[in-house]
Structure formats: structure tokens, C-alpha cells
Design an enzyme around this catalytic site. Structure first.
Site, PDB file in Angstrom:
ATOM      1  CB  CYS A   1      41.544  37.516  45.291  1.00 24.53           C
ATOM      2  SG  CYS A   1      42.214  36.218  46.325  1.00 24.53           S
TER       3      CYS A   1
ATOM      4  CD  GLU B   1      44.379  34.790  51.058  1.00 22.22           C
ATOM      5  OE1 GLU B   1      44.507  34.278  49.925  1.00 22.22           O
ATOM      6  OE2 GLU B   1      43.505  34.441  51.855  1.00 22.22           O
TER       7      GLU B   1
HETATM    8  O1  AHR Z   1      37.146  35.471  50.807  1.00 23.67           O
HETATM    9  C1  AHR Z   1      37.425  34.917  49.566  1.00 23.67           C
HETATM   10  C2  AHR Z   1      38.897  34.994  49.225  1.00 23.67           C
HETATM   11  O2  AHR Z   1      39.628  34.197  50.077  1.00 23.67           O
HETATM   12  C3  AHR Z   1      39.539  36.340  49.362  1.00 23.67           C
HETATM   13  O3  AHR Z   1      39.366  37.125  48.244  1.00 23.67           O
HETATM   14  C4  AHR Z   1      40.982  36.009  49.520  1.00 23.67           C
HETATM   15  O4  AHR Z   1      41.661  36.961  50.289  1.00 23.67           O
HETATM   16  C5  AHR Z   1      40.975  34.641  50.128  1.00 23.67           C
HETATM   17  O5  AHR Z   1      41.749  33.770  49.393  1.00 23.67           O
END
Ligand code: AHR
Length: 645
Positions: free
Chosen positions: A234, A366
Site C-alpha cells: 500500500c 492492490e
Molecule cells: O502486506 C501488508 C499489506 O497488505 C500490503 O501493503 C497490501 O498490499 C496488502 O493489503
């Protein structure tokens, strides 16, 4: 109970044996190639994984750029924050310390990241940019203070001149403390300006300045990772577009890399970290260098023009997307371009004229919906046009199934991306139940990158326990069996500071002095160290072994050594008798074998910083002929390496 015992006695008397599970491995014809980079790592600055973790800087807010510039600092005496005639234009704040002679002392303490970890006898490299408006030389005292407030080490350095200059000193700590502080005192009457106050262990990974914590980097190395995905997660999206990860801000002189907020600071309302920022001291150059050190293929992920769709959901209009696409193209040039190119020169100036040989790039993390697909399409076209050999990684959204997933996969096929990044944080039952997930995946479409996964045992507040680890080991037999479609896999997240984490479970936990490898780590390591090169067919009753009688199995050939590698999980609470027949050996025989295994009777067992209860053990395996008889212990995962002659 009496009845049971009688039954047992009766069956023994009648010679009833425990069932032998007969498995067949066909050695004659591998079914798929295992990508050399298949098992890797995914790094994100979450849980203080970068600043305060892998990045070995010990001073928090070294440039006074946090929105409240004294976060991390305890100033005493006359200390103010200034920005006139700064040392670094993109980090303009600095402190002015005035000793007017009336106060005994003037200066400031830094608390580090939940303390500063120092070890007795170890050396620490202090540095500061300083100047003095006064004509005469000024004395600074650099001190290490232990958690009992005793300043046990003191070293003096001199500041002279009105121009900024870098001053350094090496401090040898006379004590060990996970929660020490750094103190800087202006001893002389007068004024000194200071910026970018830094303290690193001399002993970083490979002894580099601006380096990485040696023990944590070593733990990554020991996984033998084939791919290294960075810098998130994220954080690449940001809570807003403004705070997305911008790789260009993370290269060049470290002192002038602008601060960014960390997207994980306020994510969980019950767990806020107002002091969580990204210095970008661990930036793209350092990530590429680490990939090289680890022997892992770099896989950078870049913003696609959408901020986190869970948070602000800001969208860059399509007609304003060009600078974002240009960032991706420039990144490829930074990694691979000749030293005569604009970004290749930046890389060379940082000390790496040779290319980093980047082969793939992730567009978005994501993401979901049409807004993503439209943007990914524009990125893909531009990348394919300029760099046709670079593989593009798209996303199937935040979960293992559901509307977003079902919409995105066909779109990924339509766009012809090379890999699709799947994420699943599910419970152990899901992992045990999904060892066949990829058995029927389309072999003609994009390949799968299991880019973020971890087994979450909610009954224990998501501990990194043996149940979670064994369920991952079981699931991964299915990744390996389907190595023709699953090309990459990385557990997530990687690191967590025991005193400052937002998300669990995590692969490696640490405090300021120690680190702990979880059972999940050892599962990853056992796969990473024993991947093999080719999948061999392994069947029981004509089917893949994916949970029948709580057994999971996969077989591989390691072509360079000729070994056969078996990975066997018994998730049941009873031992399992297994006979494995090897077909296609012709005149060859099994001649020697060893088994590296994890076993524990208690699902809830965890490792701690004080004791790693679950670690792999190795034992020899008796082999003879073309068949192997094993008794798999209950709740165990074993990797068998068998030599054939
Ligand atoms: O791994 C933690 C978080 O989980 C990552 O930043 C994200 O891609 C997913 O929601």
C-alpha cells in the site's frame, strides 16, 4: 476407553497395520520447469520495517523534517528550528543551538526508534552537517546515554567556519542497551547550526555507509530468495496521490531525499503511529543493490495513478497520466540504461555504472475496477513500445476470489500482462484446503505471482505459530506442483519491530538488538533452499497429494545435482506411513538421502526473541533401491533430498 483399548489390542492381534500411503514419483519426464526466482521476498516499510528496521540509521527525524520538527528529539537549552540558508534544499530545516553561557548546557537528545540499540564494543559512525556563525571554533560533545540516563561515552568534535561542513566521529559503545539515546551538547559559548544528524553501526550489511542492519539483511540472504518485490504494498499507492511512493525522490544524495509520510501511520485506529515517516534513506538504489547482494531478481512496484482504493481513492485523469508512465519508463532507464542516459547516469553517479538488469515491473499494487484496467493498459502499451522484453505485472485485486478478482483476471488476459499478482491473507483451513488452487488454472494466460500471502490464525490473534506455518507449507506444495503457471511467490509482510508494528503475522520480528525467525520463515527458507529445477509427477491413487488423509506432497528434480527433492507435509495428529515408488529410474538407484524437517505437536507454538522453539533439523534418510519407506511424524513438514546413481 476400555472398549477402545480392547479394539486396539484386537487389531494388533489380527495384525492390522496402519494404512500405508503409496505414492509414485515419475522421474522419467518432468512436468514443468520451476523458475529459478520462484520463491522470494516482498519488502514494505510497514511495522517499522525500513526506517527503524532494515535501514540501519539509528537517529529518528535526523533532518528535522517531520511536521513537528522535534519529534524524536528532546532539545534542552536554547534550541530552535530554522530554514534560512539551508544545507539541503529539499530538507531545509536545521537546528540552531545557542549556548549563551548562562545555561550550563545546550543541545539535544535523540530517542531513536523506540530507543537506540547499541552493543558493547561495537563502533557507531556519527555524522552531522554543521556551521557556526561565530568566528571562533566551537566544541560539540557527542554522547551515548544508557537507559538509566547515564552518559557513558563522550567524544568531542570541533565546528569551525560559516559554511556547512560534514563532521564525523566513530563512537565505540562501552555498554549494551536496546534503549540508549544519542546526545549532542554545545560545550562552547556561542551558536552552532546542525542538520542531518546521523548515527549508523559501522558494522552494517557488507560494511556499507548508509547501509542495512547486518543481522536483518543476513536473514534475508539466508532465505536464498529468487525475487525481491519492493517497496510495497500500500505504501506505493499512498493514502493520497501526493504521498504515494515516488522513486525519484529516493535516489541521489541521501541527505536531500525529501521526507514522505508513511501510509501505515494512522491506518488502524486502535494502533496509531504519528511518528511513522519515510526518510527514503533506504531508496531505490539501495533496493536494487540489495537485490544484487541477495542474488534475487528485482521487482519494483510503481504507482499507476490511483491512491489506495481503501482510503482516499484519488484517481489521476487519463489525460494527466503521462508523468506517471514516464516515471515507470525512467525507472527502467535508471535500472538498465547506459551511463550516458539521464537516469543511467544517476545510477552511475551513485556508484553502480553496471546495469541492474531489471526484467520486470509491477504496475499498481492492490488495485481494482475499470479505473485500474484503463491505467494499466496505458502503462503496458508504453512499456511494451519502449522496452519489449520487460515483463509487466498486473494485479488481481486484494483478495483470492470475489467480484474484483473475477473481473480482473479476464482483463489481465485481455491486456496480455506477463504476470498477475494475487494476494491472499486467509485462515489456516483455507491454506490447507487450497493446495489444489492452481491445478486447473489456464495454462495459456498470464503467469501467477502469489505476491502477498500469509496464513492468519485468528484464534490466536494471528500469531506466527506452527499451525500457520504448516498450513503455508502444505499450500506451497500446490504452488510448486503448478510451477508451470505459478512463477513467483512471496510471503507478506516481511518485517516487524516488536515495539512498533501495525500488521501481523510477519516473517521476521526484531527489536533494537535482536531478531527472530518465525516458523513461517523456516518454511519459506526450506522452499527457497530446495526449490529444484523441474517438477516431477507425484501421485497417490492416481491423484496429486493435496490433503488426502492430511497429506500434502510435491516432487522435484534438481538437474545440476541430479537429486530428487520431495516436500512432504503430514498435517494430521497421527504418524503416517508412506511408501514412495520411483518410476523411470531405469538402472539407477537411490543411494543417499537427508531430511530437513519442522515438527511440533502443538499448533500454537511460536518462536520468540529469547528462544526459537521451532527450527529446522536435519537427519539422514535410509534409502535403498527405487523405493522409499517413511514414517511421517504428526504435524510435520520435511524436505527430502535424495541422491540417485
Ligand atoms: O502486506 C501488508 C499489506 O497488505 C500490503 O501493503 C497490501 O498490499 C496488502 O493489503
Amino acid at each position: 476407553m476400555r472398549k477402545l483399548t480392547t479394539l486396539l489390542a484386537l487389531s494388533l492381534a489380527l495384525g492390522v497395520q496402519a494404512q500405508t500411503h503409496v505414492m509414485t514419483v515419475d522421474v522419467s519426464k518432468p512436468t514443468a520447469q520451476i523458475q529459478p526466482e520462484m520463491y522470494g521476498i516482498f519488502f514494505e516499510d510497514i511495522n517499522f520495517g525500513a526506517d527503524g528496521g532494515l535501514y540501519a540509521e539509528l537517529v529518528k527525524n535526523r533532518s528535522f523534517e517531520f511536521p513537528q520538527p522535534f519529534v524524536g528529539w528532546v532539545p534542552f537549552g536554547n534550541v530552535t528550528v530554522q530554514d534560512a540558508n539551508p544545507c539541503f534544499d529539499r530538507n531545509p530545516h536545521y537546528v540552531r543551538v545557542v549556548n549563551d553561557g548562562r545555561l550550563l548546557r545546550a543541545g539535544l537528545d535523540n530517542e531513536g526508534y523506540r530507543g537506540i540499540g547499541v552493543k558493547q564494543g561495537e563502533e557507531y559512525r556519527f555524522s552531522v552537517y554543521a556551521r557556526t556563525p561565530d568566528a571562533k571554533p566551537m566544541k560539540l560533545s557527542i554522547e551515548l546515554v544508557n537507559s538509566n540516563a547515564q552518559n557513558l561515552l563522550k567524544k568531542e568534535i570541533e565546528v569551525s567556519g560559516r559554511d556547512w561542513q560534514k563532521l564525523t566521529a566513530v563512537l565505540k559503545s562501552p555498554f549494551t542497551d536496546a534503549h540508549a539515546r544519542l546526545r549532542i551538547v554545545l560545550e562552547t559559548k556561542g551558536t552552532v547550526d546542525m542538520d542531518h544528524i546521523s548515527l549508523f553501526p559501522v558494522n552494517t550489511w557488507k560494511g556499507r555507509e548508509n547501509g542495512l542492519r547486518a543481522d536483518l539483511a543476513q536473514a534475508l540472504y539466508d532465505l536464498n530468495p529468487g525475487v525481491f518485490r519492493f517497496p510495497g504494498g500500500c505504501i506505493i499507492e499512498g493514502n493520497s496521490l501526493e504521498t504515494r511512493y515516488q522513486w525519484k525522490n529516493s535516489v541521489g544524495p541521501v541527505e536531500n531525499r525529501p521526507l514522505n509520510e508513511n501510509r501505515w501511520n494512522y491506518t488502524f485506529k486502535h494502533k496509531a503511529f504519528p511518528d511513522y515517516f519515510q526518510t527514503l534513506g533506504l531508496g531505490y538504489f539501495e533496493y536494487f543493490l540489495l537485490s544484487e547482494d541477495l542474488g534475487a531478481e528485482p521487482l519494483p512496484v510503481i504507482s499507476c495513478g490511483l491512491s489506495c482504493q481503501y482510503e482516499s481513492n484519488e484517481v489521476v485523469p487519463m489525460d494527466e497520466l503521462d508523468p506517471y508512465i514516464q516515471d515507470a519508463l525512467d525507472l527502467i532507464e535508471f535500472a538498465n540504461g547506459p551511463v550516458t542516459s539521464t537516469w543511467g547516469k544517476v545510477r552511475a553517479d551513485m556508484g553502480h555504472p553496471e546495469p541492474f538488469n531489471l526484467k520486470m515491473i509491477g504496475i499498481g499494487n492492490e488495485q481494482w475496477d475499470k479505473v485500474y484496467v484503463d491505467r494499466l493498459e496505458a502503462f503496458t502499451k508504453a512499456i511494451r513500445a519502449k522496452y519489449p522484453t520487460i515483463k509487466v505485472v498486473g494485479s488481481s485485486g486484494p483478495s483470492a476470489s470475489g467480484d474484483k478478482f473475477d473481473y480482473l483476471w479476464p482483463e489481465m488476459k485481455r491486456l496480455g500482462v506477463d504476470l498477475v499478482d494475487e494476494h491472499y491473507y486467509m485462515n489456516p483451513d483455507w491454506f490447507f484446503g487450497n493446495a489444489s488452487r492452481y491445478d486447473n488454472y489456464d495454462r495459456k494466460g498470464p503467469k501467477v505471482f502469489a505476491g502477498e500471502y500469509a496464513s492468519h490464525d485468528h484464534s490466536t490473534k494471528k500469531d506466527n505459530n506452527f499451525l500457520a506455518a504448516l498450513s503455508e507449507a502444505a499450500f506451497m506444495t500446490g504452488l510448486e506442483r503448478n510451477a508451470d503457471v505459478v512463477h513467483l511467490a512471496t510471503y507478506a509482510p516481511l518485517f516487524a519491530h516488536v515495539d512498533a508494528w501495525q500488521w501481523n503475522p510477519d516473517l521476521i520480528w526484531f527489536d533494537n538488538l535482536r531478531m527472530m525467525r518465525t516458523p513461517n520463515y523456516y518454511v519459506q527458507q526450506m522452499y527457497g533452499m530446495n526449490a529444484g529445477t523441474d517438477v516431477l509427477s507425484l501421485k497417490m491413487d492416481g491423484k496429486a497429494v493435496a490433503g488426502q488423509d492430511s497429506l500434502y506432497a510435491t516432487a522435484a528434480l534438481n538437474a545440476p545435482t541430479g537429486e530428487i527433492i520431495l516436500k512432504l507435509v503430514n498435517a494430521g495428529s497421527q504418524p503416517a506411513e508412506v511408501q514412495i515408488d520411483f518410476n523411470g529410474l531405469k538402472k539407477r538407484q537411490l543411494v543417499a538421502g537427508s531430511c530437513t524437517y519442522l515438527q511440533n505437536d502443538n499448533w500454537r507454538t511460536v518462536n520468540t526473541l529469547d528462544e526459537e522453539a521451532i527450527v529446522p533439523r536435519v537427519r539422514p534418510v535410509q534409502v535403498k533401491g527405487q523405493s522409499l519407506k517413511l514414517e511421517l511424524e504428526p504435524r510435520s513438514f520435511g524436505v527430502y533430498r535424495l541422491q540417485v546413481k
